[in-house]
Design a protein around this motif. Sequence first.
Motif, short mmCIF file in Angstrom:
data_model
loop_
_atom_site.label_atom_id
_atom_site.label_comp_id
_atom_site.label_asym_id
_atom_site.label_seq_id
_atom_site.Cartn_x
_atom_site.Cartn_y
_atom_site.Cartn_z
N TYR A 37 -9.96 1.46 9.22
CA TYR A 37 -8.84 0.78 9.85
C TYR A 37 -9.11 0.69 11.34
N TYR A 90 -10.27 1.84 -2.52
CA TYR A 90 -9.64 2.72 -1.52
C TYR A 90 -8.82 3.84 -2.17
N ILE A 137 -11.11 5.21 5.66
CA ILE A 137 -11.20 3.76 5.54
C ILE A 137 -11.24 3.18 6.94
N LEU A 169 -6.72 7.64 4.34
CA LEU A 169 -6.79 6.44 5.17
C LEU A 169 -7.68 6.64 6.39
N ASN A 228 -7.10 -3.25 -2.85
CA ASN A 228 -8.51 -2.91 -3.00
C ASN A 228 -8.61 -1.55 -3.70
N THR A 243 0.87 -1.17 0.00
CA THR A 243 0.00 0.00 0.00
C THR A 243 0.91 1.22 0.00
N LYS A 296 -8.85 7.83 -1.58
CA LYS A 296 -9.44 8.14 -0.28
C LYS A 296 -8.34 8.34 0.75
N VAL A 323 -4.60 7.30 -0.19
CA VAL A 323 -4.19 6.00 -0.71
C VAL A 323 -3.89 6.16 -2.20
#
Length: 170
Positions: free
Chosen positions: A117, A107, A115, A112, A104, A91, A110, A99
């Motif tokens: 996490y 993502y 997302i 982080l 994926n 990543t 976007k 990102v």
Amino acid sequence: GKGVLEASVNYMVEGKGDYYLIPKKTKTEAVIDPYLYPVSGKEVLMTSLVVPILDKQKNFLGIVGIDLDLQDVQKLISGLRLTDYATAYATFYSANGTVISTRNVSYIGKNLKEIDYQESQYVTSVLNKQPFFMKRHSNILQEMVMSYGAPLEIGFSGIYWTVVINIPEA
């Protein structure tokens, strides 16, 4: 690839014109956080690598730079393979946590923080540009992974983006 020549727009507008305004203000190299920009009628996620042009008295004259379509970076990073770990993935995050590349693709583009996490230490480490090694749950693989993150300076800008290698713990 093939270059595209188009007139710059909004270059004096803060935010949209950061690719021009930041090196003008700082008189140093700049790596602009990812942004959407119209190219040939299509919105493209890109970054700009920009250097100011200064005269002998250090007066700002203009900029020289290159815009990079981050889709090209996505293809490069997604093509990385760790031979013994079929589901391992990389990543790549910009300085502000956008990102750039991951397995994926939903993502990409976007931040982080958007997302889900579970580990705030992961988010903190990426945003603080700290090297790290941790075990964590991967939302992408839905299993525990060992994640190693390393900040990478872009040019001599003092701006760091972070690459994370994620290897399933199993």
